[in-house]
Design a protein around this motif. Structure first.
Motif, mmCIF file in Angstrom:
data_model
loop_
_atom_site.group_PDB
_atom_site.id
_atom_site.type_symbol
_atom_site.label_atom_id
_atom_site.label_comp_id
_atom_site.label_asym_id
_atom_site.label_seq_id
_atom_site.Cartn_x
_atom_site.Cartn_y
_atom_site.Cartn_z
ATOM 1 N N THR A 1 -8.996 1.221 1.648
ATOM 2 C CA THR A 1 -8.649 1.740 2.974
ATOM 3 C C THR A 1 -9.738 2.627 3.552
ATOM 4 O O THR A 1 -9.913 2.686 4.769
ATOM 5 C CB THR A 1 -7.332 2.521 2.915
ATOM 6 O OG1 THR A 1 -7.482 3.645 2.025
ATOM 7 C CG2 THR A 1 -6.201 1.626 2.421
ATOM 8 N N VAL B 1 -1.322 5.345 3.397
ATOM 9 C CA VAL B 1 -0.956 4.329 4.384
ATOM 10 C C VAL B 1 0.536 4.454 4.652
ATOM 11 O O VAL B 1 1.356 4.432 3.731
ATOM 12 C CB VAL B 1 -1.301 2.917 3.875
ATOM 13 C CG1 VAL B 1 -0.795 1.856 4.841
ATOM 14 C CG2 VAL B 1 -2.806 2.774 3.683
ATOM 15 N N ARG C 1 -13.111 -3.794 6.487
ATOM 16 C CA ARG C 1 -12.652 -2.980 7.624
ATOM 17 C C ARG C 1 -13.555 -3.232 8.817
ATOM 18 O O ARG C 1 -14.761 -2.973 8.753
ATOM 19 C CB ARG C 1 -12.614 -1.497 7.255
ATOM 20 C CG ARG C 1 -12.090 -0.612 8.374
ATOM 21 C CD ARG C 1 -11.588 0.710 7.830
ATOM 22 N NE ARG C 1 -12.628 1.474 7.191
ATOM 23 C CZ ARG C 1 -13.349 2.431 7.794
ATOM 24 N NH1 ARG C 1 -13.120 2.725 9.057
ATOM 25 N NH2 ARG C 1 -14.266 3.085 7.136
ATOM 26 N N CYS D 1 -2.288 5.286 9.073
ATOM 27 C CA CYS D 1 -2.576 6.232 7.987
ATOM 28 C C CYS D 1 -2.146 7.642 8.363
ATOM 29 O O CYS D 1 -2.007 7.980 9.545
ATOM 30 C CB CYS D 1 -4.065 6.213 7.644
ATOM 31 S SG CYS D 1 -4.689 4.580 7.171
ATOM 32 N N SER E 1 0.867 -1.173 0.000
ATOM 33 C CA SER E 1 0.000 0.000 0.000
ATOM 34 C C SER E 1 0.906 1.225 0.000
ATOM 35 O O SER E 1 2.076 1.128 -0.360
ATOM 36 C CB SER E 1 -0.945 -0.017 1.206
ATOM 37 O OG SER E 1 -1.921 0.998 1.083
#
Length: 716
Positions: free
Chosen positions: A544, A550, A585, A567, A522
């Motif tokens: 995300t 990220v 998530r 993040c 990422s």
């Protein structure tokens, strides 16, 4: 074996093709393509269809009636690279027929051609080489259309050369080209690529192991050879001048594929793409009178390994050559596949049995050494919570800024990465073992580094990620006397997926999970990408949901299904790979500023530690999804790392100091800028890293100093 025999009967043999066609072999092979228990059968059924369709239109149209192109196309997502290569060979044979001039044939070929070009980002270099071999055959049949595209490229190059004297005009021209690039569906890369000047071979091996030739690592980087802004505008102008939208799309797509693979991170792939582009540019130059600036290509050397691309044929092109492009680019994948039947089964079985016994003995000795390291580490873990870490056992001044440090878990090696090179050090003896270059472009920086298979110290691999989205995996890197090998390389994240950052971008971050042999990527993008290294396939993309980038990834071995991402918007996000990507998530935690890193502590892996630039270090409980503690280390936090087993937290702050805490929040030691007349000196910290087992802390500073600290002897 039966599929192999049929393939040999029909290979370049018209009478054999007719006989096998009459025997309903097409239907039988199509039926066996779904056989899940043997990948070799799937591969040879696809190869048999490919050689059966070679210059035999009757068999092709029989396949059309059975939807053969769709059934073979399903193999493009097979878990075995050799099967994907066989499917590509069959599909390109299917469409590369010189008598396909009917409207139905052209439309069918366009559809299949666009589908095949989706393999551009396949992680396996073997598959990408076979893709180029098939495109070369397609270019040989529809050469006129591709020469028109190359001619437009030459016109844009000539225009750029004319404007080179005026910087303002040149910038305006580039901006216009970029705007036109955005209007083309599926824009190619926008960065400048380079053609490696080192001789290299391709990779063709089994799915269980990767193999490659050794590139010459004597130079830090190779020069750029063309910019995509002009090439993309070429595509748009040629596209608008064609009458049939379907024809434009397939030529357009294959041309973009060639341009994209011309900057592929794997050497033999960009060489083959350069051969095709050079030939088209030379022919376009001869027909239009424009001057062609060829791409610099190094011919791959042949070797005697099991690599099929070691048989790739590649020669430097000159403007006067008229050789057909499909003769210039040939991976000889079919011939390589046949070699497995040339070996004696009994001889190979006996040799394998003897070799396995030697390997087993070697592994037992190696694992015994690994256990000794762990036992020694356990003794240090008992003292670590109350013993200061202040004894410097290694110090060396680098010529460049160290960006990443990695201890080998079971060896005395310390890997230090800067912009485009990696140095290997014996941190106990203070001796440099090796230094090699990653061979990325001059504008790219190394942003990720991980040891793969570290339990096998001498056979471990080193994965290097750069901020352009590419990853390279190296072998035999520990000594300058060993033959450095580029095992594989691919574009993990296209740089068109990266978002523009107003502050320093982390580039592409990487995480390796040994238990599942998976790589996570990422960075400055909107997703987390998961790759399976055994099958060399992308598994999934996890969105995300963050407005920022990220900054770090974590996939803990105790919670292998969970992926944790810190993040830049101050959040720590937890994902479950067992769920659908849209609902993966499961929770998120919040900091007040940019989160630098997140890691877990030992035990059940349910305690997450994260730190932000504001100096907050927080402890999170994954089960209750709440903060259970924290500490403040001061503003200007630059780097944070955790020793999972010893439960230590090391923080580097802008006051030129490294502070080390235990999980109770007590400071066990400070490594300051200056302590006494002959004391240690620490500049601003750029990176920190704990040894995975031993209590050793490596520190990289902005002045180029790299140090390793251990527990003080005076407390023992």
């Amino acid at each position: 074996m039966a599929a192999f025999v049929l393939a040999m009967i029909v290979n370049h043999h018209t009478a054999g093709q007719e006989a096998v066609y009459q025997g309903k072999a097409i239907s039988i092979c199509l039926l066996l393509l779904d056989y899940k228990h043997d990948h070799r059968l799937r591969a040879w059924c696809a190869l048999c269809l490919g050689v059966l369709w070679q210059n035999f239109p009757v068999a092709k149209w029989a396949g059309v009636r059975d939807n053969a192109h769709e059934k073979v196309g399903n193999l493009l997502e097979d878990s075995v690279p050799e099967v994907r290569c066989a499917a590509l060979l069959a599909l390109f044979t299917f469409i590369n027929q010189p008598d396909n001039r009917t409207e139905h044939a052209i439309n069918l070929n366009n559809t299949i051609g666009i589908q095949i070009c989706g393999m551009t980002n396949d992680p396996s270099p073997m598959v990408r080489e076979e893709l180029l071999s098939g495109i070369a055959g397609f270019v040989a049949i529809y050469e006129t259309q591709f020469i028109s595209l190359a001619q437009q490229m030459l016109e844009d190059e000539a225009l750029s050369n004319q404007l080179a004297g005026s910087p303002q005009k040149m910038n305006n021209s580039r901006n216009v080209s970029v705007d036109r690039l955005k209007s083309v569906t599926g824009s190619p890369y926008t960065r400048d690529g380079y053609m490696s000047q080192a001789s290299s071979n391709g990779v063709y091996g089994s799915s269980d192991s990767l193999d490659a030739s050794s590139p010459n690592c004597s130079s830090p980087s190779a020069p750029s050879y063309f910019s995509y802004s002009a090439n993309a505008s070429t595509i748009k102008r040629v596209a608008s001048s064609n009458a049939s939208l379907g024809i434009v799309n397939v030529y357009n797509t294959m041309w973009r594929t060639l341009l994209q693979l011309a900057v592929d991170p794997f050497h033999s792939v960009n060489q083959l793409a350069g051969i095709i582009i050079n030939l088209l540019k030379n022919k376009a130059s001869a027909s239009s009178g424009l001057r062609s600036a060829n791409i610099s290509i190094s011919s791959p050397e042949r070797n005697n390994t099991s690599s099929a691309s070691s048989h790739s044929t590649a020669r430097n092109m000159t403007a006067s050559e008229t050789t057909s492009v499909d003769k210039m680019v040939d991976t000889e994948f079919f011939q390589w596949s046949c070699k497995m039947f040339e070996k004696s089964v009994m001889t190979e079985f006996c040799n394998k049995k003897s070799t396995n016994a030697d390997l087993e003995h070697e592994k037992q000795n190696m694992y015994a050494d690994n256990v000794k390291v762990k036992v020694k580490a356990l003794q240090e873990h008992l003292q670590a919570p109350y013993t200061p870490i202040e004894t410097e056992v290694f110090a060396n001044k680098m010529n460049t800024l160290p960006s990443i440090l990695r201890f080998h878990p079971y060896d005395i090696r310390l890997a230090v990465a800067d912009n485009d090179s990696i140095s290997l050090w014996d941190w106990e003896a203070g001796v440099k073992l090796n230094r090699f270059y990653n061979h990325s472009s001059k504008t790219c920086k190394i942003t990720g580094m991980e040891y793969l298979n570290p339990q096998e110290a001498e056979k471990s691999l080193l994965a290097i990620a750069t901020d352009d989205g590419s990853v390279r995996i190296w072998r035999d890197f520990s000594s300058k006397y060993s033959q450095l090998e580029l095992v594989t390389a691919w574009q993990a994240i296209p740089d068109t997926s990266f978002i523009k950052m107003t502050t320093n971008s982390p580039g592409m971050v990487m995480e390796w999970q040994q238990n599942s042999t998976s790589l996570f990527f990422s960075g400055a993008c909107k997703f987390i990408r998961l790759y399976d290294t055994n099958s060399e396939l992308k598994v999934m993309d996890l969105p995300t949901g963050s407005d920022g980038c990220v900054t770090s990834l974590l996939n803990d071995s105790q919670n292998i299904s969970l992926v944790m991402a810190s993040c830049s918007d101050g959040s720590v996000r937890i994902f479950d790979t067992r769920q659908a990507p849209s609902s993966s998530r499961i929770c998120s935690f919040k900091h007040s500023s940019w989160v630098i890193n997140c890691q877990t502590l030992k035990g059940d892996g349910n305690t997450v530690v994260s730190a932000c630039r504001g100096g907050e270090v927080k402890f999170w409980d994954l089960r209750n999804r709440e903060c259970i503690g924290g500490l403040s280390v001061g503003s200007g936090l630059r780097s944070m790392t955790i020793h999972k087993q010893a439960e230590l937290i090391a923080c580097g702050v802008s006051e030129q100091m490294i502070s080390i805490y235990n999980t109770a929040g007590d400071a066990t030691s400070y490594i300051k800028y200056h302590e006494g007349f002959m004391g240690q000196r620490v500049a601003k910290v750029s990176c920190l890293s704990f040894h995975p087992h031993l209590v050793r802390l490596a520190s990289g500073n902005v002045d180029g100093m790299v140090s390793v600290f251990m527990m003080s002897d005076k407390s023992k």
